[in-house]
Motif scaffolding. Structure first.
Motif, mmCIF file in Angstrom:
data_model
loop_
_atom_site.group_PDB
_atom_site.id
_atom_site.type_symbol
_atom_site.label_atom_id
_atom_site.label_comp_id
_atom_site.label_asym_id
_atom_site.label_seq_id
_atom_site.Cartn_x
_atom_site.Cartn_y
_atom_site.Cartn_z
ATOM 1 N N VAL A 1 0.816 -1.209 0.000
ATOM 2 C CA VAL A 1 0.000 0.000 0.000
ATOM 3 C C VAL A 1 0.853 1.264 0.000
ATOM 4 O O VAL A 1 0.406 2.333 -0.426
ATOM 5 C CB VAL A 1 -0.966 -0.024 1.211
ATOM 6 C CG1 VAL A 1 -0.240 0.339 2.503
ATOM 7 C CG2 VAL A 1 -2.164 0.886 0.974
ATOM 8 N N LYS B 1 1.267 3.564 -3.111
ATOM 9 C CA LYS B 1 0.256 4.554 -3.505
ATOM 10 C C LYS B 1 0.694 5.966 -3.181
ATOM 11 O O LYS B 1 0.196 6.925 -3.765
ATOM 12 C CB LYS B 1 -1.067 4.265 -2.773
ATOM 13 C CG LYS B 1 -1.765 3.005 -3.233
ATOM 14 C CD LYS B 1 -2.918 2.634 -2.322
ATOM 15 C CE LYS B 1 -3.969 3.705 -2.248
ATOM 16 N NZ LYS B 1 -5.114 3.278 -1.404
ATOM 17 N N ASP B 2 1.607 6.107 -2.223
ATOM 18 C CA ASP B 2 2.001 7.430 -1.736
ATOM 19 C C ASP B 2 3.281 7.898 -2.431
ATOM 20 O O ASP B 2 4.359 7.357 -2.181
ATOM 21 C CB ASP B 2 2.220 7.368 -0.223
ATOM 22 C CG ASP B 2 2.491 8.745 0.365
ATOM 23 O OD1 ASP B 2 2.509 9.726 -0.395
ATOM 24 O OD2 ASP B 2 2.700 8.827 1.590
ATOM 25 N N THR C 1 -7.037 3.058 -15.079
ATOM 26 C CA THR C 1 -6.198 4.241 -15.295
ATOM 27 C C THR C 1 -6.664 5.003 -16.539
ATOM 28 O O THR C 1 -6.550 6.233 -16.618
ATOM 29 C CB THR C 1 -4.720 3.807 -15.480
ATOM 30 O OG1 THR C 1 -4.321 3.065 -14.331
ATOM 31 C CG2 THR C 1 -3.816 5.010 -15.636
ATOM 32 N N ASP D 1 -2.650 8.671 -9.846
ATOM 33 C CA ASP D 1 -2.956 8.024 -8.565
ATOM 34 C C ASP D 1 -3.494 6.610 -8.801
ATOM 35 O O ASP D 1 -3.160 5.673 -8.076
ATOM 36 C CB ASP D 1 -3.990 8.843 -7.788
ATOM 37 C CG ASP D 1 -3.440 10.198 -7.393
ATOM 38 O OD1 ASP D 1 -3.290 10.448 -6.193
ATOM 39 O OD2 ASP D 1 -3.157 11.006 -8.293
ATOM 40 N N THR D 2 -4.358 6.477 -9.805
ATOM 41 C CA THR D 2 -4.928 5.161 -10.101
ATOM 42 C C THR D 2 -3.857 4.193 -10.578
ATOM 43 O O THR D 2 -3.876 3.009 -10.211
ATOM 44 C CB THR D 2 -6.033 5.298 -11.166
ATOM 45 O OG1 THR D 2 -7.081 6.105 -10.633
ATOM 46 C CG2 THR D 2 -6.604 3.939 -11.555
ATOM 47 N N ARG E 1 -0.646 4.211 -9.752
ATOM 48 C CA ARG E 1 0.139 3.784 -8.583
ATOM 49 C C ARG E 1 -0.649 2.795 -7.725
ATOM 50 O O ARG E 1 -0.124 1.769 -7.284
ATOM 51 C CB ARG E 1 0.547 4.999 -7.742
ATOM 52 C CG ARG E 1 1.758 5.749 -8.249
ATOM 53 C CD ARG E 1 2.280 6.711 -7.198
ATOM 54 N NE ARG E 1 1.290 7.738 -6.904
ATOM 55 C CZ ARG E 1 1.166 8.877 -7.560
ATOM 56 N NH1 ARG E 1 1.991 9.142 -8.542
ATOM 57 N NH2 ARG E 1 0.244 9.753 -7.225
ATOM 58 N N ALA E 2 -1.946 3.115 -7.477
ATOM 59 C CA ALA E 2 -2.779 2.218 -6.671
ATOM 60 C C ALA E 2 -2.975 0.870 -7.375
ATOM 61 O O ALA E 2 -2.972 -0.183 -6.729
ATOM 62 C CB ALA E 2 -4.135 2.871 -6.397
ATOM 63 N N ALA F 1 0.146 -1.203 -6.963
ATOM 64 C CA ALA F 1 0.206 -1.735 -5.599
ATOM 65 C C ALA F 1 -0.772 -2.899 -5.441
ATOM 66 O O ALA F 1 -0.439 -3.945 -4.869
ATOM 67 C CB ALA F 1 -0.116 -0.624 -4.594
ATOM 68 N N TYR G 1 -9.942 3.178 -10.072
ATOM 69 C CA TYR G 1 -9.510 2.670 -8.767
ATOM 70 C C TYR G 1 -8.847 3.787 -7.956
ATOM 71 O O TYR G 1 -7.917 4.438 -8.430
ATOM 72 C CB TYR G 1 -8.518 1.514 -8.976
ATOM 73 C CG TYR G 1 -8.182 0.762 -7.719
ATOM 74 C CD1 TYR G 1 -9.175 0.185 -6.937
ATOM 75 C CD2 TYR G 1 -6.860 0.626 -7.307
ATOM 76 C CE1 TYR G 1 -8.868 -0.508 -5.787
ATOM 77 C CE2 TYR G 1 -6.535 -0.075 -6.160
ATOM 78 C CZ TYR G 1 -7.552 -0.642 -5.403
ATOM 79 O OH TYR G 1 -7.245 -1.326 -4.248
ATOM 80 N N ASP G 2 -9.370 4.006 -6.767
ATOM 81 C CA ASP G 2 -8.868 5.074 -5.889
ATOM 82 C C ASP G 2 -9.085 6.451 -6.528
ATOM 83 O O ASP G 2 -8.352 7.397 -6.220
ATOM 84 C CB ASP G 2 -7.374 4.873 -5.599
ATOM 85 C CG ASP G 2 -7.027 5.228 -4.172
ATOM 86 O OD1 ASP G 2 -7.950 5.298 -3.337
ATOM 87 O OD2 ASP G 2 -5.835 5.440 -3.878
ATOM 88 N N ASP H 1 -10.141 -2.386 -0.779
ATOM 89 C CA ASP H 1 -8.856 -1.905 -0.254
ATOM 90 C C ASP H 1 -7.739 -2.919 -0.486
ATOM 91 O O ASP H 1 -7.987 -4.106 -0.726
ATOM 92 C CB ASP H 1 -8.969 -1.637 1.246
ATOM 93 C CG ASP H 1 -9.927 -0.488 1.542
ATOM 94 O OD1 ASP H 1 -10.099 0.376 0.665
ATOM 95 O OD2 ASP H 1 -10.492 -0.481 2.657
#
Length: 473
Positions: free
Chosen positions: A75, A78-79, A136, A144-145, A147-148, A151, A339-340, A432
């Motif tokens: 996770v 994502k950051d 994406t 962001d999507t 990267r998420a 992950a 996603y996200d 999640d």
């Protein structure tokens, strides 16, 4: 006033602040890698290292707050602004694959067979796992999507690898001890106090879900799997300890799920005697009854507990913003927001419908608090249909597996499926990157392989039926 520096940051500054210390650490890491690589080439050692990694992977799966375990979770990818320590998964997991090269080599020789069985038995699961990365293309926040999605995919792949490598007997041991380790470490390092017992996890509901499953798994092992008196006493002790932690956790939903899982485990003997049709019907009726009971009990318990604090986190509070979320779903019914990609009001402002969603008392949700709505927001109706079809298939395979295996092995997927379905009524765990999704991915892979093997064995062990089938066709 200077802000306190965390031990992790102190360690990072110490290592990166001195070039000689950095090179010394790199040299030690290289030597350790060579030693582990050499030892893992031996069959028993490689197997032991892989099993240790499997337990560690399950241990860190709920997203822990304790260094260094928190930095190992996928996770973190994502950051983008989490610093070098949050990039640790990029190095740790390739390092694990290098160490376990001899074991990965065995897996790769069987990969086509595993993949074919999963594709045939549950193609909807495979299609669903592609959606986080594919979304994406239509996300409100593509970077962001992406990267998420990376992950999510990495997290899922390692779970599928473990599930394909081991049978239920080993997997149940990994889950029991992995979850017990979370409870024990939480009890020792963040013991229960006057408030909610969160332990090493991010929330009491997260820890409560782990402890509920832990209690059920030890009860299952005590009642069905323990072979000696010593094993039975250990299982009984662990079950009582886990249940004590559930009570200390003070999560109403965790307590209700624990009771439901205990009833489910106690019913396995009865279900095994039924035909597939009646056993499947009984499971569905049990799930419907459990959902109604959970909604009723949790709603009233949370109303009592948080009502005095002026918060509105009850089921009633959720039902105030769920219709608004469904309105947002209807704006993008075919693809969702990625996603996200939906709850990005802090980044996008009014560009996302999440920005305008409030309850009458001013509460703005940052997640859907419901698994189905979470999937709808991320991937639209096609995503939810894929997940629901995959879930129903898994329920059917779990019930069919009940008549063909020991009760301990058959009880694990049933416990997980019951827990995942009930907990996602009031929380969005399945969307999640955490232990509910990991357990779902692992049980899907294992059920697909085992049911494919059983189907193959049934057809080869009954040549007369095969001959008749050929005649008919």
């Amino acid at each position: 006033m200077t802000e306190p520096v965390s031990p992790a940051n102190m360690l990072k500054e110490l290592i990166l602040g001195s070039s000689s210390l950095t090179w010394m650490l790199i040299a030690l890491l290289a030597m350790a890698t060579l030693l582990f690589f050499q030892f893992a080439s031996y069959k028993k050692t490689g197997l032991a290292l892989e099993k240790s990694f499997a337990i560690l992977y399950i241990f860190i799966s709920p997203v822990l707050i304790q260094p260094p375990f928190n930095y190992l979770h996928f996770v973190n990818l994502k950051d983008p602004e989490g610093g070098i320590l949050k990039q640790l998964p990029y190095f740790f997991y390739p390092w694990v694959l290098l160490i376990l090269f001899s074991r990965v080599k065995i897996f790769s020789s069987n990969f086509i067979d595993f993949f074919a069985k999963l594709l045939i038995m549950n193609p909807f699961f495979l299609l669903y796992t592609l959606l986080p990365l594919l979304s994406t293309l239509w996300s409100l926040v593509p970077e962001d999507t992406l990267r998420a999605g990376l992950a999510f995919s990495g997290f899922t792949v390692f779970g599928c690898y473990i599930a394909a490598q081991y049978k239920w007997e080993d997997l149940s041991r990994f889950w029991r001890w992995g979850y017990t380790a979370i409870g024990l470490a939480s009890f020792v390092m963040k013991p229960p106090g006057s408030g909610d017992f969160v332990g090493l996890t991010l929330s009491k509901n997260s820890l409560g879900g782990v402890l509920a499953l832990c209690t059920a798994f030890w009860y299952l092992h005590y009642s069905q799997g323990a072979k000696t008196q010593k094993e039975r006493w250990i299982a009984l002790g662990m079950m009582l300890f886990s249940f004590y932690l559930v009570r200390a956790n003070k999560s109403g939903s965790a307590l209700v799920i624990t009771i439901i899982l205990i009833i489910a485990v106690s019913s396995l003997n009865f279900l095994k005697k039924l035909s597939f049709q009646w056993a499947f019907t009984a499971i569905i009726c049990f799930l419907v009854f459990s959902i109604i009971m959970t909604v009723f009990v949790v709603d009233n318990l949370e109303d009592i507990i948080v009502g005095g604090l002026g918060k509105d986190l009850t089921l009633t509070g959720r039902t105030e913003f769920w219709p608004q979320l469904m309105d947002a779903v209807n704006q993008r019914p075919w693809f969702g927001y990625g996603y996200d990609g939906f709850f990005q009001q802090d980044k996008l402002g009014s560009a996302t419908p999440a920005y305008f969603i409030y309850t009458p008392n001013g509460f703005q949700p940052k997640n859907p608090h419901n698994g189905g709505i979470g999937i709808l927001l991320a991937f639209g109706w096609p995503g939810l249909i894929l997940m629901m079809t995959s879930l129903l298939l898994n329920l059917a395979y779990a019930v069919r597996y009940l008549s063909r295996s020991t009760l301990e092995e058959a009880g694990i997927p049933i416990c997980f499926l019951v827990s995942i379905i009930i907990s996602n009524i009031t929380e969005g765990y399945i969307i999640d990157i955490g232990n509910p999704w990991l357990s779902y991915a692992m049980l899907t892979v294992r059920l697909a392989i085992d049911n494919a093997n059983n189907s193959s064995n049934s057809s080869t062990s009954n040549p007369q039926r095969r001959s008749l089938a050929r005649t008919v066709y």
